[in-house]
Design a protein around this motif. Sequence first.
Motif, PDB file in Angstrom:
ATOM      1  N   MET A  60       0.640  -0.993   0.046  1.00 13.20           N
ATOM      2  CA  MET A  60      -0.191  -0.276   0.220  1.00 13.20           C
ATOM      3  C   MET A  60       1.031   0.851   0.266  1.00 13.20           C
ATOM      4  SD  MET A  60      -3.231  -0.665  -0.045  1.00 13.20           S
ATOM      5  CE  MET A  60      -4.753  -1.628   0.375  1.00 13.20           C
ATOM      6  N   ALA A  61       1.470   1.480   1.291  1.00 12.66           N
ATOM      7  CA  ALA A  61       3.185   2.504   1.263  1.00 12.66           C
ATOM      8  C   ALA A  61       3.229   3.044   0.049  1.00 12.66           C
ATOM      9  CB  ALA A  61       3.510   2.075   1.685  1.00 12.66           C
ATOM     10  N   GLY A  62       3.430   1.605  -1.668  1.00  8.27           N
ATOM     11  CA  GLY A  62       4.304   1.534  -3.036  1.00  8.27           C
ATOM     12  C   GLY A  62       3.459   3.017  -3.547  1.00  8.27           C
ATOM     13  N   LYS A  63       1.725   2.664  -3.321  1.00 13.97           N
ATOM     14  CA  LYS A  63       1.230   3.197  -4.507  1.00 13.97           C
ATOM     15  C   LYS A  63       0.659   4.732  -3.720  1.00 13.97           C
ATOM     16  CE  LYS A  63      -2.128  -0.479  -4.550  1.00 13.97           C
ATOM     17  NZ  LYS A  63      -4.316  -1.032  -4.579  1.00 13.97           N
ATOM     18  N   GLY A  64       1.216   5.235  -2.719  1.00 15.80           N
ATOM     19  CA  GLY A  64       1.274   6.878  -2.895  1.00 15.80           C
ATOM     20  C   GLY A  64       2.650   7.355  -3.295  1.00 15.80           C
ATOM     21  N   LYS A  65       3.618   6.367  -3.321  1.00 15.41           N
ATOM     22  CA  LYS A  65       4.917   6.851  -4.464  1.00 15.41           C
ATOM     23  C   LYS A  65       4.907   6.956  -5.602  1.00 15.41           C
ATOM     24  CE  LYS A  65       8.623   6.510  -1.255  1.00 15.41           C
ATOM     25  NZ  LYS A  65       9.792   5.386  -0.781  1.00 15.41           N
ATOM     26  N   ALA A  66       4.212   5.574  -5.924  1.00 13.40           N
ATOM     27  CA  ALA A  66       3.512   5.677  -7.521  1.00 13.40           C
ATOM     28  C   ALA A  66       3.179   6.644  -8.040  1.00 13.40           C
ATOM     29  CB  ALA A  66       2.480   4.386  -7.868  1.00 13.40           C
ATOM     30  N   VAL A  67       1.684   7.038  -7.138  1.00 12.38           N
ATOM     31  CA  VAL A  67       0.311   8.502  -7.694  1.00 12.38           C
ATOM     32  C   VAL A  67       1.078   9.711  -7.801  1.00 12.38           C
ATOM     33  CG1 VAL A  67      -1.053   9.379  -7.402  1.00 12.38           C
ATOM     34  CG2 VAL A  67      -1.170   6.948  -6.823  1.00 12.38           C
ATOM     35  N   SER A  68       2.080   9.940  -6.507  1.00 13.46           N
ATOM     36  CA  SER A  68       3.006  11.349  -6.642  1.00 13.46           C
ATOM     37  C   SER A  68       4.082  11.760  -7.950  1.00 13.46           C
ATOM     38  CB  SER A  68       3.807  11.687  -5.478  1.00 13.46           C
ATOM     39  OG  SER A  68       5.097  10.780  -5.363  1.00 13.46           O
ATOM     40  N   LYS A  69       4.453  10.096  -8.100  1.00 13.45           N
ATOM     41  CA  LYS A  69       5.196  10.373  -9.681  1.00 13.45           C
ATOM     42  C   LYS A  69       4.739  10.941 -10.906  1.00 13.45           C
ATOM     43  CE  LYS A  69       9.570   9.107 -11.299  1.00 13.45           C
ATOM     44  NZ  LYS A  69      10.924  10.129 -11.338  1.00 13.45           N
ATOM     45  N   ILE A  70       3.723  10.062 -10.553  1.00 12.12           N
ATOM     46  CA  ILE A  70       2.807   9.709 -11.631  1.00 12.12           C
ATOM     47  C   ILE A  70       2.340  11.699 -12.508  1.00 12.12           C
ATOM     48  CG2 ILE A  70       0.734   9.286 -13.144  1.00 12.12           C
ATOM     49  CD1 ILE A  70       1.027   6.420 -12.216  1.00 12.12           C
ATOM     50  N   VAL A  71       1.682  11.954 -11.263  1.00 11.92           N
ATOM     51  CA  VAL A  71       1.220  13.786 -11.274  1.00 11.92           C
ATOM     52  C   VAL A  71       2.219  14.464 -11.998  1.00 11.92           C
ATOM     53  CG1 VAL A  71       0.779  15.352  -9.391  1.00 11.92           C
ATOM     54  CG2 VAL A  71      -0.413  13.100  -9.603  1.00 11.92           C
ATOM     55  N   LYS A  72       3.670  13.883 -10.767  1.00  9.87           N
ATOM     56  CA  LYS A  72       4.589  14.886 -10.968  1.00  9.87           C
ATOM     57  C   LYS A  72       5.071  14.895 -12.901  1.00  9.87           C
ATOM     58  CE  LYS A  72       7.175  14.623  -6.708  1.00  9.87           C
ATOM     59  NZ  LYS A  72       7.691  14.365  -5.775  1.00  9.87           N
ATOM     60  N   VAL A  73       4.615  13.309 -13.138  1.00 13.65           N
ATOM     61  CA  VAL A  73       5.527  13.635 -14.651  1.00 13.65           C
ATOM     62  C   VAL A  73       4.284  13.511 -15.185  1.00 13.65           C
ATOM     63  CG1 VAL A  73       5.970  12.163 -16.440  1.00 13.65           C
ATOM     64  CG2 VAL A  73       7.485  10.733 -13.670  1.00 13.65           C
ATOM     65  N   GLY A  74       3.153  13.607 -14.983  1.00 11.16           N
ATOM     66  CA  GLY A  74       2.243  14.209 -15.791  1.00 11.16           C
ATOM     67  C   GLY A  74       2.104  15.613 -15.831  1.00 11.16           C
ATOM     68  N   ALA A  75       2.652  16.042 -14.811  1.00  8.83           N
ATOM     69  CA  ALA A  75       2.829  17.804 -14.284  1.00  8.83           C
ATOM     70  C   ALA A  75       3.767  18.361 -15.840  1.00  8.83           C
ATOM     71  CB  ALA A  75       2.826  18.283 -13.299  1.00  8.83           C
ATOM     72  N   LYS A  76       5.106  17.340 -15.237  1.00  8.50           N
ATOM     73  CA  LYS A  76       5.894  18.423 -16.468  1.00  8.50           C
ATOM     74  C   LYS A  76       6.067  17.704 -17.701  1.00  8.50           C
ATOM     75  CE  LYS A  76      10.982  16.735 -16.210  1.00  8.50           C
ATOM     76  NZ  LYS A  76      12.353  16.421 -15.880  1.00  8.50           N
TER      77      LYS A  76
END
Length: 134
Positions: A1-17
């Motif tokens: 479950m802890a890995g999902k939060g990191k994955a979501v934040s990574k996707i949001v950062k890459v998407g914004a970039k």
Amino acid sequence: MAGKGKAVSKIVKVGAKYGPQIWVASKALREPAKEAAQKVIASEKARKKAFDHAKSLSDGSILKVYEGDQSLWIVFSGDTAITVYPVSVTPLPRLLQGADLTKRISPTDKLTATDRAKDAATSALRRGRPGAIN
């Protein structure tokens, strides 16, 4: 479950970039892709019309030829060329110059997936690579 939060934040950062660049690229590539798809659909419709016409003839067959980057289907009755689909302004004898008449398809022939793959590969080789001078 802890890995999902990191994955979501990574996707949001890459998407914004990279999101705006992906949007611009998709807008630029949309029209060429649509034109290529319409060309394939038009060729398939012409093939079906030619095939239906050849079925109605005694000893009917069809042959695929190219005029520029457009594929044309010539309908034969025996060894006589009857018409071409889609309609072309180029006369039939000129379209048949250099064509291999042994590759005609009879309506009774069953086309396999391998035959269609070979035809698609031949068409792709005719188009060449993007940006290449033909």
